[in-house]
Design an enzyme around this catalytic site. Structure first.
Site, mmCIF file in Angstrom:
data_model
loop_
_atom_site.group_PDB
_atom_site.id
_atom_site.type_symbol
_atom_site.label_atom_id
_atom_site.label_comp_id
_atom_site.label_asym_id
_atom_site.label_seq_id
_atom_site.Cartn_x
_atom_site.Cartn_y
_atom_site.Cartn_z
ATOM 1 N N ASN A 185 0.794 -1.220 0.000
ATOM 2 C CA ASN A 185 0.000 0.000 0.000
ATOM 3 C C ASN A 185 0.831 1.275 0.000
ATOM 4 O OD1 ASN A 185 -2.483 1.695 0.722
ATOM 5 N ND2 ASN A 185 -1.209 1.972 2.548
ATOM 6 N N TYR B 257 1.890 10.163 -11.075
ATOM 7 C CA TYR B 257 0.922 9.364 -10.327
ATOM 8 C C TYR B 257 0.128 8.462 -11.269
ATOM 9 C CZ TYR B 257 -2.504 8.193 -6.729
ATOM 10 O OH TYR B 257 -3.304 7.514 -5.832
#
Length: 251
Positions: A92, A156
């Site tokens: 994560n 991103y």
């Protein structure tokens, strides 16, 4: 609390000092798993361990910068040394450079190192353990920006698309060895990472209006999806990018 049948399992969670990672580490512990909590934020990571222990769970902290392959190896080894095995891994850890120019070399390279190379190195080391023990489940954090684009965050978007690709690769590579690899693709979730974006009331209202359910997501809602993907309830699910966005990409 949903029983995901994780009693006696061992879970590893990166980026677990807060937000989605912390919520998922707590959920694993509540479901009966022992949890190795990892983050570069040592104080936040140890706080997560403390919260788990307050609930009667079993957890330990291992500091790890996932962009450093040696630290990743040490982290996975620590999980096995402390708890004896590794059944579930939630990769994560990541960054979202909301306020930075992602075309700048240093921001681009840092994003690649943490968001993409970090996931690859975690998968690689986790799978080594899981192959030896006969199986396991890996979940990676991608994003809805791993499936669609936006005009402001090239690093991103690129790295999260890469995470979806790595997830599919891992699912194919280890399917016959009992390892399932999936990804969660959250929409906008209320966490410290998105706080700079949500601080502006106008931006928050716009994001709420862009989500058919009329609200932003909560970290605990992502955690429940991760636990399902790590449980036998999803035993025939692998290579899947699970969208959790309140309908934002349903248009």
């Amino acid at each position: 609390m949903i029983d995901y049948g994780l009693q006696g399992k061992v879970a590893l969670v990166t980026g677990a000092a807060g937000g989605i990672g912390r919520a998922t580490a707590l959920a694993f512990a509540q479901s009966g798993a022992s949890v190795l909590v990892s983050d570069v934020n040592e104080s936040g990571g140890r706080e997560t361990v403390g919260l788990i222990e307050q609930q009667g769970g079993r957890a330990a902290f291992q500091r790890c910068d996932v962009s450093d392959g040696e630290q990743v190896k040490e982290m996975v080894s620590a999980a096995v040394e402390l708890f004896g095995r590794l059944d579930c891994a939630f990769n994560n850890a990541g960054i979202n450079s909301i306020t930075a120019d992602e075309y700048e070399d240093d921001v681009w390279q840092r994003s690649l190192g943490i968001n993409l190379s970090g996931v690859m190195m975690c998968m690689r080391e986790e799978a080594k353990v899981m192959v030896e023990q006969g199986g396991g489940a890996i979940v990676n954090t991608a994003s809805i920006n791993g499936l669609v684009g936006n005009s402001g965050q090239p690093a991103y978007v690129a790295t999260k698309h890469g995470v979806v690709g790595l997830t599919r690769h891992g699912a194919l590579k280890w399917a016959k060895q009992g390892i399932r690899v999936n990804a969660v693709c959250p929409g906008v979730i209320e966490t410290a990472m998105t706080a700079p974006l949500l601080a502006d009331d106008g931006t928050r209202a716009l994001l709420d209006s862009m989500t058919p359910m009329g609200r932003l997501g909560q970290a605990e809602e992502i955690a429940q999806a991760v636990l399902w993907l790590c449980s036998d309830a999803s035993s025939f699910v692998t290579g899947h990018p699970l969208v959790i966005d309140g309908g934002a990409t349903a248009f």
